[in-house]
Scaffold this motif. Sequence first.
Motif, PDB file in Angstrom:
ATOM      1  N   HIS A  69      -9.989  39.237  36.667  1.00 14.09           N
ATOM      2  CA  HIS A  69      -9.809  40.736  35.981  1.00 14.09           C
ATOM      3  C   HIS A  69     -10.593  41.519  37.078  1.00 14.09           C
ATOM      4  O   HIS A  69     -11.989  41.492  37.405  1.00 14.09           O
ATOM      5  N   GLU A  70     -10.095  43.030  37.146  1.00 12.89           N
ATOM      6  CA  GLU A  70     -10.821  44.009  37.636  1.00 12.89           C
ATOM      7  C   GLU A  70     -11.281  45.050  36.950  1.00 12.89           C
ATOM      8  O   GLU A  70     -10.290  45.467  36.090  1.00 12.89           O
ATOM      9  N   GLY A  71     -12.452  45.247  36.698  1.00 12.14           N
ATOM     10  CA  GLY A  71     -13.161  46.124  35.677  1.00 12.14           C
ATOM     11  C   GLY A  71     -13.228  47.664  36.007  1.00 12.14           C
ATOM     12  O   GLY A  71     -13.127  47.977  37.292  1.00 12.14           O
ATOM     13  N   LEU A  91     -10.465  33.714  41.849  1.00  9.43           N
ATOM     14  CA  LEU A  91     -11.431  34.942  40.982  1.00  9.43           C
ATOM     15  C   LEU A  91     -10.854  36.285  41.650  1.00  9.43           C
ATOM     16  O   LEU A  91     -10.309  36.203  42.802  1.00  9.43           O
ATOM     17  N   HIS A  92     -10.872  37.147  40.832  1.00  7.93           N
ATOM     18  CA  HIS A  92     -10.680  38.490  41.378  1.00  7.93           C
ATOM     19  C   HIS A  92     -12.057  39.052  42.062  1.00  7.93           C
ATOM     20  O   HIS A  92     -12.085  39.500  43.115  1.00  7.93           O
ATOM     21  N   GLY A  93     -13.216  38.818  41.414  1.00  7.34           N
ATOM     22  CA  GLY A  93     -14.521  39.347  41.983  1.00  7.34           C
ATOM     23  C   GLY A  93     -14.960  40.697  41.370  1.00  7.34           C
ATOM     24  O   GLY A  93     -16.069  40.989  41.853  1.00  7.34           O
ATOM     25  N   LEU A 137     -11.219  35.431  46.749  1.00  3.46           N
ATOM     26  CA  LEU A 137     -11.223  36.957  46.170  1.00  3.46           C
ATOM     27  C   LEU A 137     -10.274  37.753  46.172  1.00  3.46           C
ATOM     28  O   LEU A 137      -9.534  37.865  47.462  1.00  3.46           O
ATOM     29  N   ASP A 138      -9.987  38.998  45.486  1.00 11.65           N
ATOM     30  CA  ASP A 138      -9.213  40.018  45.869  1.00 11.65           C
ATOM     31  C   ASP A 138     -10.140  40.810  46.746  1.00 11.65           C
ATOM     32  O   ASP A 138     -11.564  40.949  46.520  1.00 11.65           O
ATOM     33  N   LEU A 139      -9.574  41.842  47.665  1.00  6.11           N
ATOM     34  CA  LEU A 139     -10.468  42.514  48.544  1.00  6.11           C
ATOM     35  C   LEU A 139     -10.977  43.691  47.821  1.00  6.11           C
ATOM     36  O   LEU A 139     -11.970  44.415  48.561  1.00  6.11           O
ATOM     37  N   HIS A 140     -10.640  44.145  46.666  1.00  2.00           N
ATOM     38  CA  HIS A 140     -11.543  45.099  45.927  1.00  2.00           C
ATOM     39  C   HIS A 140     -12.546  44.309  45.085  1.00  2.00           C
ATOM     40  O   HIS A 140     -13.164  45.234  44.215  1.00  2.00           O
ATOM     41  N   ALA A 141     -13.130  43.317  45.315  1.00  2.00           N
ATOM     42  CA  ALA A 141     -14.119  42.704  44.738  1.00  2.00           C
ATOM     43  C   ALA A 141     -15.370  43.280  44.898  1.00  2.00           C
ATOM     44  O   ALA A 141     -15.527  44.093  45.765  1.00  2.00           O
ATOM     45  N   PRO A 165      -1.322  46.820  49.877  1.00  3.31           N
ATOM     46  CA  PRO A 165      -0.993  46.076  48.752  1.00  3.31           C
ATOM     47  C   PRO A 165      -1.176  44.580  49.272  1.00  3.31           C
ATOM     48  O   PRO A 165      -1.016  44.292  50.312  1.00  3.31           O
ATOM     49  N   HIS A 166      -1.404  43.717  48.145  1.00  6.26           N
ATOM     50  CA  HIS A 166      -1.884  42.207  48.412  1.00  6.26           C
ATOM     51  C   HIS A 166      -0.594  41.472  48.552  1.00  6.26           C
ATOM     52  O   HIS A 166      -0.057  41.165  47.614  1.00  6.26           O
ATOM     53  N   THR A 167      -0.350  41.172  49.897  1.00  4.69           N
ATOM     54  CA  THR A 167       1.000  40.250  50.248  1.00  4.69           C
ATOM     55  C   THR A 167       0.465  39.097  50.418  1.00  4.69           C
ATOM     56  O   THR A 167       1.313  37.989  50.914  1.00  4.69           O
ATOM     57  N   ASP A 168      -0.795  38.809  50.850  1.00  5.28           N
ATOM     58  CA  ASP A 168      -1.516  37.720  51.278  1.00  5.28           C
ATOM     59  C   ASP A 168      -2.719  36.868  50.441  1.00  5.28           C
ATOM     60  O   ASP A 168      -3.444  36.224  50.891  1.00  5.28           O
ATOM     61  N   TYR A 169      -2.450  37.057  48.965  1.00  4.87           N
ATOM     62  CA  TYR A 169      -3.140  36.310  48.182  1.00  4.87           C
ATOM     63  C   TYR A 169      -3.268  34.859  48.585  1.00  4.87           C
ATOM     64  O   TYR A 169      -4.142  34.152  48.385  1.00  4.87           O
ATOM     65  N   ASP A 170      -1.886  34.368  48.587  1.00  5.97           N
ATOM     66  CA  ASP A 170      -1.866  32.982  48.728  1.00  5.97           C
ATOM     67  C   ASP A 170      -2.427  32.308  49.989  1.00  5.97           C
ATOM     68  O   ASP A 170      -2.990  31.189  50.300  1.00  5.97           O
TER      69      ASP A 170
HETATM   70 ZN    ZN Z   1      -7.051  44.478  44.484  1.00  4.30          ZN
END
Ligand code: ZN
Length: 499
Positions: free
Chosen positions: A11-13, A101-103, A135-139, A159-164
Amino acid sequence: MKRILIAGLFHEGNSFSSLVTGEASFAVARDEAVLAKARTSNAALGGAFRYLCEQPVTLLPVTTAIAPPGGPVDDDVYARLRSEIADAVRTSNPDGIYLDLHGAMITQTRDDPEGDLLATLRDAVGSKVPIAASLDLHAYVTAAMLGSADIIVACKENPHTDYDEAGAKAAELLMQLLEGAIKPVTAAIWLPLIIGARMETANGPLARLHETRRELIARSTNLLDISIYNTTTLLDVPNGGQCITAIADSDSAAAHEAVETLARAFWAARDEFTHELPSLASVMADLRAGRIAPLVILGDQGDRVLAGTPGDGTAVLHELMTDWPDIRALVPVTDADVVRAAGRVGIGESLRSAVGGRFSEGVTPVVADWQVLALGDGRFVQEGPFLADEPAELGDTALLRTGNVTVLATTLPGFTQDPQAFLSQGADPAAFDVMVTKSGHHFKLSFARIGRCIVIDTPGISNYRVGGVPFRKRRPIYPEDPVEITELASHLFWSAATS
Ligand SMILES: [Zn+2]
């Protein structure tokens, strides 16, 4: 066989949203359902799963929970999810832990729940069991997180194309640590800097930074990962600047040098993070003149649910109805009240109602006579590629039409960067000239194949302007405050492997 426990909390807050993120916003998978989801996931969970399936390990799936970005998570919801994961860790005694995690989660009372979660798990397993997280890079990376985990890596693209790939990397380093093949040390540095524009990594200042990141990795034999965190703009948290981490194998000097090199380059570029976006009027003029062809998919920069807003903004809706009434338009708006009212009158009937502006300050609701075209349960599975195969929740929905404008009213703020958010609720984008998504980056991935994607300059808190967001804890920070950095080393953090 080593036993690897798998769990996730994503979750991103947005500290400035009055809308608390509750249980209904989370899509939760438990036990075997976690593995079923991982099999088809192109997110971090899927990447980690596919890597671990090639290893001599037994997987212990626990719980994964994901909600769209939004206001603080309900304290009790977070506490229950933490207990689920921590209890499973205590009873199963895993050899290693992987977390998706998102972070950048916040709760009603916590600025750093991931730091709390990781500390809780560290307490549960002691110092010998390695913990890795992607983590997401916006953590919002904190010293508490780095102090409790052995491995923390981010995806590299927005945009996140490389979560995997981030998931696979975290799992790979976890296994190497477990086998004694590496001894990771982490360096991190925080820059007191907010960025709210030009946040894509394929162009502009971030593209240059990532080129340097790749060069540093290529040149070094000991660097295992470098991650650059563009901490999400709408968090009001202490030390919430931009963060760079480097993990090296027994080589603290290499990790130190990498984060310092990138931090200097990042700080030197600090005035480049501003953008000029087109107005709705200019895009519509291009459409009417035939300079661009339908379907046009607009990213509503000021009201991005993907940045955590409630999605109840009406600026684009107002302008479309007033200035471009002949254009067939589809617009999502969060409004539980109108969804309930539409449910009471039923499909095919009409109602006069206000739409939007229930949560965000300064938003004027749109009052009109609406015909109810469809009612839906708001459940859908995203087609991606961003978050492909992830289930999502909009809450109950109502499809409402007035003139040429159709509104997808949703009970909850949702992942409208995905075509399935509309198709699943009875609205086919192909029937429109223009449609709106509450996204500024990721809709380009999922809508590119069906139309022209353009981000437009709209009012709202997620269209960052200096002085426009009431930060309190996240200060002093540039460009909100006149910050000078005299000694980079004072922003540094170190941690060594626990095992
Ligand atoms: Zn993000």
